[in-house]
Design an enzyme around this catalytic site. Structure first.
Site, short mmCIF file in Angstrom:
data_model
loop_
_atom_site.label_atom_id
_atom_site.label_comp_id
_atom_site.label_asym_id
_atom_site.label_seq_id
_atom_site.Cartn_x
_atom_site.Cartn_y
_atom_site.Cartn_z
N TYR A 102 3.20 40.26 73.23
CA TYR A 102 2.97 40.14 71.78
C TYR A 102 1.73 39.27 71.63
CZ TYR A 102 7.81 41.68 70.96
OH TYR A 102 8.99 42.39 70.91
N HIS A 137 13.85 43.79 81.72
CA HIS A 137 12.82 42.75 81.64
C HIS A 137 13.48 41.38 81.55
CE1 HIS A 137 9.18 45.27 80.12
NE2 HIS A 137 9.63 45.65 81.30
N PRO A 146 9.61 45.07 62.53
CA PRO A 146 9.92 45.39 63.93
C PRO A 146 9.55 44.33 64.97
CG PRO A 146 8.09 46.71 63.15
CD PRO A 146 8.62 45.98 61.96
N TYR A 154 15.61 36.36 71.10
CA TYR A 154 14.98 37.61 71.54
C TYR A 154 15.97 38.48 72.32
CZ TYR A 154 11.14 40.63 73.02
OH TYR A 154 10.30 41.71 73.21
N LYS A 161 14.57 44.14 66.64
CA LYS A 161 15.97 43.89 66.29
C LYS A 161 16.67 45.06 65.59
CE LYS A 161 16.46 39.83 67.85
NZ LYS A 161 16.88 40.04 69.21
P1 FAD Z 1 18.93 55.68 61.45
O1 FAD Z 1 18.49 55.72 62.84
O2 FAD Z 1 17.92 55.77 60.37
O3 FAD Z 1 19.97 56.88 61.27
C1 FAD Z 1 20.42 57.31 60.01
C2 FAD Z 1 20.74 58.79 60.09
O4 FAD Z 1 21.32 59.20 58.86
C3 FAD Z 1 19.49 59.63 60.28
O5 FAD Z 1 19.64 60.47 61.40
C4 FAD Z 1 19.37 60.41 58.98
O6 FAD Z 1 18.80 61.70 59.17
C5 FAD Z 1 20.81 60.47 58.51
N1 FAD Z 1 20.97 60.64 57.06
C6 FAD Z 1 20.28 60.03 56.07
N2 FAD Z 1 20.71 60.44 54.87
C7 FAD Z 1 21.69 61.34 55.10
C8 FAD Z 1 22.52 62.14 54.26
N3 FAD Z 1 22.42 62.08 52.93
N4 FAD Z 1 23.43 62.97 54.82
C9 FAD Z 1 23.55 63.03 56.18
N5 FAD Z 1 22.80 62.30 57.03
C10 FAD Z 1 21.88 61.46 56.49
N6 FAD Z 1 12.94 49.16 65.21
C11 FAD Z 1 12.47 48.42 66.21
O7 FAD Z 1 13.17 47.49 66.61
N7 FAD Z 1 11.25 48.71 66.78
C12 FAD Z 1 10.49 49.77 66.35
O8 FAD Z 1 9.41 50.03 66.89
C13 FAD Z 1 10.95 50.56 65.31
N8 FAD Z 1 10.22 51.60 64.85
C14 FAD Z 1 10.70 52.32 63.79
C15 FAD Z 1 9.93 53.37 63.26
C16 FAD Z 1 10.38 54.12 62.17
C17 FAD Z 1 9.53 55.23 61.61
C18 FAD Z 1 11.63 53.78 61.57
C19 FAD Z 1 12.13 54.57 60.36
C20 FAD Z 1 12.40 52.74 62.11
C21 FAD Z 1 11.94 52.00 63.21
N9 FAD Z 1 12.69 50.95 63.75
C22 FAD Z 1 12.21 50.21 64.76
C23 FAD Z 1 14.00 50.59 63.25
C24 FAD Z 1 15.12 51.21 64.08
O9 FAD Z 1 14.71 52.43 64.60
C25 FAD Z 1 16.32 51.33 63.15
O10 FAD Z 1 16.74 50.01 62.85
C26 FAD Z 1 17.49 52.15 63.68
O11 FAD Z 1 17.14 53.51 63.73
C27 FAD Z 1 18.72 51.98 62.78
O12 FAD Z 1 19.71 52.87 63.15
P2 FAD Z 1 20.70 53.46 62.08
O13 FAD Z 1 21.70 54.27 62.85
O14 FAD Z 1 21.21 52.41 61.17
O15 FAD Z 1 19.81 54.40 61.13
C1 DHB Z 2 9.19 47.99 70.95
C2 DHB Z 2 9.23 47.89 69.59
C3 DHB Z 2 9.30 46.65 69.01
O1 DHB Z 2 9.34 46.53 67.69
C4 DHB Z 2 9.35 45.50 69.78
O2 DHB Z 2 9.40 44.30 69.17
C5 DHB Z 2 9.32 45.61 71.14
C6 DHB Z 2 9.25 46.86 71.74
C7 DHB Z 2 9.10 49.32 71.57
O3 DHB Z 2 9.01 50.32 70.84
O4 DHB Z 2 9.11 49.40 72.81
#
Ligand code: FAD
Ligand code: DHB
Length: 393
Positions: free
Chosen positions: A201, A72, A292, A384, A296
């Site tokens: 948005y 995009h 969200p 962005y 980011k």
């Molecule tokens: P995570 O992806 O959370 O990975 C952490 C991993 O550690 C997990 O797999 C977990 O199972 C594992 N873990 C936890 N504790 C333990 C333990 N004790 N032992 C072993 N393993 C463990 N961001 C956006 O920008 N847009 C969105 O729409 C959006 N939607 C989201 C919806 C949900 C429900 C959530 C929870 C987050 C969302 N986010 C979104 C945020 C984005 O997905 C996260 O910022 C991203 O996943 C961060 O990655 P990470 O690797 O730091 O953590």
């Molecule tokens: C999506 C999620 C977001 O939080 C955003 O700002 C833009 C796109 C997505 O899930 O596609």
């Protein structure tokens, strides 16, 4: 088990770290609480920033994203049914975003790691991190009711918001900051072609809405709901009706289709101001949560890992601890920028107070300014798509 870097968590941060370290011949072992199916099925973010794309390319792991992801070059910002277009390429010297699901990135990274013979233990819970103030920290873990110990030089806690990394940091070693927003997002996936070529948005008097997508046949959309809402109160008809009203603009029609996933995500900002204690380092959601709006979360998690990799490479290749010492500050500059941008986007597009209130007028004044000022449009565009790493040096 013994390794150089013990990684807790096989989300995007943990798996980018593992693959990146392998490129530098640094050994790592990953421990993941959940099953592979669970991790790969978890529906989350979809917006991939320019920096994240560059990192995946450098790792040689962007083939499927390049094929299936959707590039995009801009975004629509809608306020009271009037849209402003922000063209990224023109305002940022050619930087863009790609829409590609987080779980697809995680799958690509996991496949690559396992194909190269990398060690990854699913359904294994890290229970305790000890001795991180010595040269040989240990991660205690449990798998199938049996206990084990992963001995390493460093522990990388990539274990998300509910993990043990942050809880293990000595209480006195950091300050924390929290904001809980008075609204949540109801997110859906639907089998319907996207009604838009770029994300929308929208602020509407009924509340915020976002139109995103996953492919030519799957759309991803979100609506602002109250914090105490339950998906049970949201029939498909009600969701589509709210989305149609909130995303409305002259000449725009929202296509509807069968919804196959619905979930509610609370909105919060969370921060700590130290990402390291001795040989324990945190990355991603383990250390920070952004609301969200702006997409980011995942990008920030992967950006932390870049600084972590730089620090480990300097340590193992030149025996220097300098970048370990500056890890927190190097990462925090970008994290605070993203916290500010995510907070700004959240406040700009959500209904915070009565329609027509002072707060509403300030929101509207900002969007009106956006229409006349290229400088303001550039500010949004560069945040962005994500500022380059060099900007924070
Ligand atoms: P995570 O992806 O959370 O990975 C952490 C991993 O550690 C997990 O797999 C977990 O199972 C594992 N873990 C936890 N504790 C333990 C333990 N004790 N032992 C072993 N393993 C463990 N961001 C956006 O920008 N847009 C969105 O729409 C959006 N939607 C989201 C919806 C949900 C429900 C959530 C929870 C987050 C969302 N986010 C979104 C945020 C984005 O997905 C996260 O910022 C991203 O996943 C961060 O990655 P990470 O690797 O730091 O953590
Ligand atoms: C999506 C999620 C977001 O939080 C955003 O700002 C833009 C796109 C997505 O899930 O596609």
């Amino acid at each position: 088990i013994k390794t150089q870097v013990g990684i807790i968590g096989a989300g995007p941060s943990g798996m980018v770290l593992a693959n990146w370290l392998k490129k530098h011949d640094i050994d790592a072992v990953v421990i993941e609480l959940r099953s592979r199916e669970y991790v790969e099925g978890r529906v989350r973010a979809g917006l991939v920033e320019q920096n994240t794309k560059d990192i995946l390319k450098e790792l040689g792991l962007d083939a499927r994203m390049k094929k299936e992801g959707i590039v995009h070059d801009g975004v629509y910002l809608s306020f009271d049914e009037e849209r402003v277009h922000i063209p990224f390429g023109e305002l940022t010297g050619g930087r863009t975003i790609t829409i590609y699901g987080q779980q697809e990135i995680t799958k690509d990274l996991t496949d690559a790691w396992l194909q190269e013979g990398g060690e990854l233990h699913f359904e294994t819970m890290a229970t305790k991190i000890v001795d991180f103030d010595t040269k040989r920290p240990k991660i205690h873990f449990e798998k199938d009711d049996e206990e084990g110990i992963l001995e390493c030089d460093f522990v990388a806690a990539c274990d998300g918001f509910h993990g043990i990394g942050r809880k293990t940091l000595p209480k006195k070693s950091f300050h924390s900051y929290d904001i809980t927003y008075p609204f949540s997002w109801l997110g859906i996936l639907a089998n319907v072609a996207p009604s838009t070529d770029e994300l929308i948005y929208a602020y509407h008097e009924n509340g915020f809405a976002l139109h995103s997508l996953r492919s030519e046949t799957v759309s991803r959309l979100y609506v602002q709901v109250d914090n105490d809402e339950s998906v049970d109160n949201w029939s498909d008809d009600r969701i589509w009706s709210e989305l149609s009203q909130r995303l409305a603009a002259p000449g725009f029609d929202l296509e509807k289709g069968p919804i196959f996933e619905k979930s509610i995500t609370p909105m919060r900002s969370h921060m700590i101001d130290s990402l390291r204690s001795g040989r324990l380092l945190l990355a991603g959601d383990a250390a920070h949560i952004v609301p969200p709006t702006g997409g980011k979360g995942m990008n920030l998690a992967i950006a932390d890992v870049k600084h972590m990799v730089d620090a480990f490479v300097a340590y193992y290749k030149t025996n220097s601890e300098k970048l370990l010492d500056t890890y927190t500050n190097d990462a925090l500059r970008r994290i605070w920028r993203a916290q500010d941008f995510s907070n700004f986007m959240t406040k700009l597009f959500h209904k915070q107070d009565a329609h027509g209130s002072f707060t509403y007028r300030l929101q509207k004044a900002k969007v009106d300014y956006l229409k006349v000022s290229k400088a303001y449009r550039t500010t949004i565009a560069e945040n962005y798509v994500g500022l380059p790493f060099e900007s924070f040096k």
